[in-house]
Design a protein around this motif. Structure first.
Motif, PDB file in Angstrom:
ATOM      1  N   CYS A   1     132.588 -50.453  56.833  1.00 14.24           N
ATOM      2  CA  CYS A   1     131.582 -51.005  57.747  1.00 14.24           C
ATOM      3  C   CYS A   1     130.246 -50.299  57.542  1.00 14.24           C
ATOM      4  CB  CYS A   1     132.019 -50.851  59.206  1.00 14.24           C
ATOM      5  SG  CYS A   1     133.446 -51.858  59.666  1.00 14.24           S
ATOM      6  N   ASP A   2     129.183 -51.094  57.465  1.00 10.96           N
ATOM      7  CA  ASP A   2     127.835 -50.546  57.386  1.00 10.96           C
ATOM      8  C   ASP A   2     127.282 -50.371  58.799  1.00 10.96           C
ATOM      9  OD1 ASP A   2     127.890 -50.601  54.613  1.00 10.96           O
ATOM     10  OD2 ASP A   2     127.108 -52.661  54.537  1.00 10.96           O
ATOM     11  N   VAL A   3     126.640 -49.231  59.040  1.00 14.71           N
ATOM     12  CA  VAL A   3     126.028 -48.948  60.342  1.00 14.71           C
ATOM     13  C   VAL A   3     124.527 -49.171  60.224  1.00 14.71           C
ATOM     14  CG1 VAL A   3     125.674 -47.244  62.154  1.00 14.71           C
ATOM     15  CG2 VAL A   3     127.827 -47.267  60.862  1.00 14.71           C
ATOM     16  N   VAL A   4     124.005 -50.097  61.022  1.00 14.00           N
ATOM     17  CA  VAL A   4     122.581 -50.412  61.026  1.00 14.00           C
ATOM     18  C   VAL A   4     122.087 -50.315  62.468  1.00 14.00           C
ATOM     19  CG1 VAL A   4     120.799 -52.101  60.464  1.00 14.00           C
ATOM     20  CG2 VAL A   4     122.867 -51.954  59.058  1.00 14.00           C
ATOM     21  N   ILE A   5     121.018 -49.549  62.672  1.00 13.68           N
ATOM     22  CA  ILE A   5     120.445 -49.359  64.004  1.00 13.68           C
ATOM     23  C   ILE A   5     119.021 -49.913  63.996  1.00 13.68           C
ATOM     24  CG2 ILE A   5     119.777 -47.695  65.770  1.00 13.68           C
ATOM     25  CD1 ILE A   5     121.936 -45.853  64.798  1.00 13.68           C
ATOM     26  N   TYR A   6     118.746 -50.790  64.960  1.00 18.49           N
ATOM     27  CA  TYR A   6     117.426 -51.401  65.090  1.00 18.49           C
ATOM     28  C   TYR A   6     116.681 -50.740  66.246  1.00 18.49           C
ATOM     29  CZ  TYR A   6     119.249 -55.146  62.116  1.00 18.49           C
ATOM     30  OH  TYR A   6     119.803 -55.861  61.076  1.00 18.49           O
ATOM     31  N   GLU A   7     115.410 -50.481  66.051  1.00 24.57           N
ATOM     32  CA  GLU A   7     114.561 -49.961  67.122  1.00 24.57           C
ATOM     33  C   GLU A   7     113.280 -50.777  67.183  1.00 24.57           C
ATOM     34  OE1 GLU A   7     112.927 -46.285  64.314  1.00 24.57           O
ATOM     35  OE2 GLU A   7     113.610 -45.898  66.355  1.00 24.57           O
ATOM     36  N   CYS A   8     112.653 -50.765  68.356  1.00 23.03           N
ATOM     37  CA  CYS A   8     111.463 -51.582  68.572  1.00 23.03           C
ATOM     38  C   CYS A   8     110.230 -50.691  68.749  1.00 23.03           C
ATOM     39  CB  CYS A   8     111.652 -52.482  69.798  1.00 23.03           C
ATOM     40  SG  CYS A   8     112.273 -51.601  71.239  1.00 23.03           S
ATOM     41  N   GLU A   9     109.074 -51.317  68.807  1.00 26.77           N
ATOM     42  CA  GLU A   9     107.834 -50.553  68.935  1.00 26.77           C
ATOM     43  C   GLU A   9     107.746 -49.851  70.283  1.00 26.77           C
ATOM     44  OE1 GLU A   9     104.567 -53.099  68.183  1.00 26.77           O
ATOM     45  OE2 GLU A   9     105.126 -53.529  66.102  1.00 26.77           O
ATOM     46  N   ASP A  10     108.102 -50.551  71.341  1.00 26.09           N
ATOM     47  CA  ASP A  10     108.053 -49.983  72.688  1.00 26.09           C
ATOM     48  C   ASP A  10     109.374 -50.286  73.381  1.00 26.09           C
ATOM     49  OD1 ASP A  10     107.481 -48.958  75.137  1.00 26.09           O
ATOM     50  OD2 ASP A  10     105.682 -50.150  75.510  1.00 26.09           O
ATOM     51  N   ALA A  11     110.275 -49.300  73.393  1.00 26.86           N
ATOM     52  CA  ALA A  11     111.602 -49.523  73.953  1.00 26.86           C
ATOM     53  C   ALA A  11     111.574 -49.705  75.465  1.00 26.86           C
ATOM     54  CB  ALA A  11     112.510 -48.338  73.604  1.00 26.86           C
ATOM     55  N   ILE A  12     110.525 -49.230  76.123  1.00 27.13           N
ATOM     56  CA  ILE A  12     110.441 -49.367  77.584  1.00 27.13           C
ATOM     57  C   ILE A  12     110.200 -50.815  77.986  1.00 27.13           C
ATOM     58  CG2 ILE A  12     109.122 -48.696  79.633  1.00 27.13           C
ATOM     59  CD1 ILE A  12     108.643 -46.003  78.344  1.00 27.13           C
ATOM     60  N   THR A  13     109.376 -51.525  77.247  1.00 31.21           N
ATOM     61  CA  THR A  13     108.992 -52.892  77.612  1.00 31.21           C
ATOM     62  C   THR A  13     109.733 -53.962  76.810  1.00 31.21           C
ATOM     63  OG1 THR A  13     107.158 -52.874  76.024  1.00 31.21           O
ATOM     64  CG2 THR A  13     106.696 -52.095  78.264  1.00 31.21           C
ATOM     65  N   GLU A  14     110.723 -53.582  76.004  1.00 30.07           N
ATOM     66  CA  GLU A  14     111.405 -54.577  75.164  1.00 30.07           C
ATOM     67  C   GLU A  14     112.123 -55.620  75.995  1.00 30.07           C
ATOM     68  OE1 GLU A  14     112.655 -56.705  71.956  1.00 30.07           O
ATOM     69  OE2 GLU A  14     111.145 -55.105  72.063  1.00 30.07           O
ATOM     70  N   ALA A  15     112.764 -55.206  77.090  1.00 29.33           N
ATOM     71  CA  ALA A  15     113.462 -56.178  77.944  1.00 29.33           C
ATOM     72  C   ALA A  15     112.470 -57.166  78.555  1.00 29.33           C
ATOM     73  CB  ALA A  15     114.247 -55.456  79.033  1.00 29.33           C
ATOM     74  N   TYR A  16     111.294 -56.684  78.940  1.00 30.16           N
ATOM     75  CA  TYR A  16     110.278 -57.594  79.484  1.00 30.16           C
ATOM     76  C   TYR A  16     109.814 -58.592  78.430  1.00 30.16           C
ATOM     77  CZ  TYR A  16     105.725 -59.319  80.927  1.00 30.16           C
ATOM     78  OH  TYR A  16     104.672 -60.147  81.198  1.00 30.16           O
ATOM     79  N   ARG A  17     109.567 -58.123  77.223  1.00 28.64           N
ATOM     80  CA  ARG A  17     109.076 -59.028  76.174  1.00 28.64           C
ATOM     81  C   ARG A  17     110.141 -60.063  75.799  1.00 28.64           C
ATOM     82  NH1 ARG A  17     104.319 -56.902  74.747  1.00 28.64           N
ATOM     83  NH2 ARG A  17     104.031 -54.661  75.066  1.00 28.64           N
ATOM     84  N   ALA A  18     111.395 -59.652  75.814  1.00 30.93           N
ATOM     85  CA  ALA A  18     112.465 -60.616  75.575  1.00 30.93           C
ATOM     86  C   ALA A  18     112.542 -61.623  76.718  1.00 30.93           C
ATOM     87  CB  ALA A  18     113.802 -59.891  75.427  1.00 30.93           C
ATOM     88  N   ALA A  19     112.337 -61.164  77.952  1.00 27.60           N
ATOM     89  CA  ALA A  19     112.312 -62.081  79.091  1.00 27.60           C
ATOM     90  C   ALA A  19     111.141 -63.054  79.003  1.00 27.60           C
ATOM     91  CB  ALA A  19     112.244 -61.287  80.391  1.00 27.60           C
ATOM     92  N   TYR A  20     110.008 -62.569  78.511  1.00 30.06           N
ATOM     93  CA  TYR A  20     108.842 -63.450  78.349  1.00 30.06           C
ATOM     94  C   TYR A  20     109.134 -64.549  77.326  1.00 30.06           C
ATOM     95  CZ  TYR A  20     103.900 -64.756  78.047  1.00 30.06           C
ATOM     96  OH  TYR A  20     102.710 -65.448  78.094  1.00 30.06           O
ATOM     97  N   SER A  21     109.773 -64.169  76.213  1.00 31.43           N
ATOM     98  CA  SER A  21     110.125 -65.175  75.199  1.00 31.43           C
ATOM     99  C   SER A  21     111.110 -66.197  75.756  1.00 31.43           C
ATOM    100  CB  SER A  21     110.721 -64.483  73.967  1.00 31.43           C
ATOM    101  OG  SER A  21     109.803 -63.578  73.395  1.00 31.43           O
ATOM    102  N   PHE A  22     112.060 -65.713  76.556  1.00 30.80           N
ATOM    103  CA  PHE A  22     113.038 -66.614  77.157  1.00 30.80           C
ATOM    104  C   PHE A  22     112.385 -67.543  78.181  1.00 30.80           C
ATOM    105  CE2 PHE A  22     116.439 -67.051  80.551  1.00 30.80           C
ATOM    106  CZ  PHE A  22     117.067 -68.108  79.927  1.00 30.80           C
ATOM    107  N   ALA A  23     111.457 -67.002  78.989  1.00 34.49           N
ATOM    108  CA  ALA A  23     110.821 -67.804  80.042  1.00 34.49           C
ATOM    109  C   ALA A  23     109.903 -68.879  79.478  1.00 34.49           C
ATOM    110  CB  ALA A  23     110.039 -66.898  80.982  1.00 34.49           C
ATOM    111  N   THR A  24     109.352 -68.652  78.290  1.00 29.96           N
ATOM    112  CA  THR A  24     108.464 -69.640  77.681  1.00 29.96           C
ATOM    113  C   THR A  24     109.183 -70.580  76.716  1.00 29.96           C
ATOM    114  OG1 THR A  24     107.896 -67.978  76.007  1.00 29.96           O
ATOM    115  CG2 THR A  24     106.424 -68.185  77.909  1.00 29.96           C
ATOM    116  N   SER A  25     110.497 -70.461  76.604  1.00 28.78           N
ATOM    117  CA  SER A  25     111.257 -71.322  75.700  1.00 28.78           C
ATOM    118  C   SER A  25     111.727 -72.579  76.431  1.00 28.78           C
ATOM    119  CB  SER A  25     112.460 -70.572  75.124  1.00 28.78           C
ATOM    120  OG  SER A  25     113.384 -70.249  76.155  1.00 28.78           O
ATOM    121  N   SER A  26     112.112 -73.574  75.660  1.00 31.14           N
ATOM    122  CA  SER A  26     112.616 -74.806  76.252  1.00 31.14           C
ATOM    123  C   SER A  26     113.983 -74.616  76.890  1.00 31.14           C
ATOM    124  CB  SER A  26     112.698 -75.906  75.183  1.00 31.14           C
ATOM    125  OG  SER A  26     113.547 -75.501  74.112  1.00 31.14           O
ATOM    126  N   GLY A  27     114.732 -73.612  76.406  1.00 31.12           N
ATOM    127  CA  GLY A  27     116.046 -73.355  76.989  1.00 31.12           C
ATOM    128  C   GLY A  27     115.968 -72.932  78.439  1.00 31.12           C
TER     129      GLY A  27
END
Length: 471
Positions: A348-374
């Protein structure tokens, strides 16, 4: 029931330390559409004798001996008066709740009674038109942390109160494999306060200042034992020592790390950070250093993945994402990767992803979800009319959380099983009591008992006759 048409969506990432908020889908309020980070606390400053509610804390200039009244303790809202005071300041700024959909985050394993209070506040107190309540990790598949169309992932959410390991499969959390470590940013700051107060300055009342020092100076060591020896053998001249100039509140001068060319004033106070720099974040990887009988982060991730389907575990090892403020320590990802590679299967390969601002990542994901057609056509949003008709039962039906839900097909079988169990108990009771009660079942049992007595009497008489003949 058709959903009412709303003009905007308010996003509220309701963290225990800070609230990340903004409006999606409404261009008439460009100021509110920007991300704002609000302190989730009622703060009293002893310096200027002023109380600040959440968003007002930006106006504070004297950070000495701040007293925090936190709505959240150990991850859950326990002081609803303080939480309402913070929410009032957010919801009162040019927001029309009657035309707004609210997307709010809640803690993992939130208690049902607390969830009911959420519903009451949003529909009865603030009167939002629509409302959706989710956990932060469930929003991450809608963001940019992982590559598109990733079906299996593990989200490491290390926040203010706890560190959670959350596996997600096909957009849904696998709750039976979610794990928690009782180490968060609050514990790290408090531990740093104790160490510094014991060794140098008394900083037990300076939570805000010590939190800033923690974020500025601390890092995760790649060789903890080696760095500890380095600090012990040369406590004043090693490469790890860092000097921090404490803030001068009388001149409104903020604290900062001392640079080689800085000239110190007579009033400057210096805090020397030695092994504290890497001993504090080490608690995430070694909670037993302070007596917590829990596995470190790497072992917790391995335990969580081991409880997932065996044929999919390789995909989870290859998609591990980091969110939360504690993951922003320098060296955090590198240290976690090294420890996970020793625990993962060979193939198994271990791959770890990190974001630019880990504090606001959940908010930015929520923003993408709120502006989507889903989200616009989502059936998991509770309307005010549905709440008026069914109360919190409407939220329990639509919001996916850790509690198992009983399906319609299972309900009849449960009823039948209970009926059979009750009938069996009645039969057992009638067998034990014999002829009591005069019912049909007791009459049959009485006749059986009388037949049994007659048979035993006849057998005894036959036995007596046979013995007499033999004599």
């Amino acid at each position: 029931m058709a959903r009412p048409r709303t003009t905007s969506t308010l996003i509220l990432d309701n963290g225990a330390s800070t609230i990340k908020t903004g409006i999606a889908g409404d261009e008439q309020y460009p100021r509110l559409s920007r991300l704002r980070i609000v302190q989730n606390a009622v703060i009293r400053s002893k310096g200027d004798k002023t109380t600040y509610f959440g968003h007002e804390f930006d106006n504070c200039r004297d950070y000495a001996s701040l007293h925090y009244r936190l709505p959240c303790e150990k991850g859950y809202i326990v002081d609803w008066d303080a939480q309402k005071a913070v929410w009032d300041g957010i919801f009162s700024e040019d927001i029309d709740p009657a035309q707004t959909t609210l997307l709010i985050t809640e803690p993992y394993f939130n208690l049902p009674n607390i969830q009911d209070v959420y519903d009451q506040f949003m529909f009865e107190e603030y009167e939002f038109a629509e409302y959706m309540r989710v956990t932060p990790a469930s929003l991450i598949p809608h963001g940019s942390l992982f590559p598109q169309e990733t079906e299996c992932m593990v989200v490491v959410d290390s926040g203010f109160s706890f560190t959670h390991v959350v596996p997600i499969m096909n957009g849904s959390i696998v709750w039976q494999a979610v794990k928690r470590i009782d180490v968060g940013g609050k514990l790290l700051t408090n531990h740093l306060k104790e160490l510094v107060s014991f060794r140098q300055w008394n900083m037990m009342d300076e939570t805000y200042i010590m939190n800033q020092i923690k974020e500025a100076c601390c890092f995760v060591s790649g060789d903890f034992a080696g760095d500890l020896r380095k600090c012990r053998y040369n406590p004043k001249g090693n490469s790890i020592i860092q000097e921090y100039i404490l803030p001068d509140l009388s001149k409104h001068r903020k604290g900062r790390i001392r640079m080689p060319d800085d000239i110190l004033a007579d009033t400057d106070q210096i805090l020397v950070m030695n092994n504290e720099r890497f001993c504090i974040p080490e608690l995430v990887f070694r909670p037993d250093d302070i007596g917590l009988e829990q596995t470190g982060l790497a072992g917790t991730i391995a335990l969580s993945i081991s409880q997932l389907p065996s044929d999919l575990q390789g995909m989870f090892w290859a998609n591990i994402g980091l969110i939360g403020g504690n993951t922003m320590f320098p060296g955090f990802r590198e240290r976690l990767l090294v420890e996970l590679q020793t625990l993962a299967p060979v193939d198994c390969d271990v791959v770890i992803y990190e974001c630019e601002d880990a504090i606001t990542e959940a908010y930015r994901a929520a923003y993408s979800f709120a502006t989507s057609s889903g989200f616009a056509h989502s059936t998991q949003v509770v309307t005010r009319a549905e709440y008026a008709e069914s109360g919190s039962n409407a939220s329990r039906r639509k919001f996916r959380d850790w509690k198992p839900h009983e399906t319609e097909k299972e309900k009849p079988s449960v009823r039948e099983a209970s009926k059979l169990k009750g009938k069996q108990k009645e039969d057992d009771r009638s067998h034990v009591t014999g002829g009591g009660g005069g019912g049909g079942g007791s009459t049959i049992n009485s006749s059986r008992l009388s037949k049994a007595r007659t048979t035993r009497t006849s057998a005894a008489a036959a036995g007596t006759t046979g013995s007499a003949k033999r004599r």
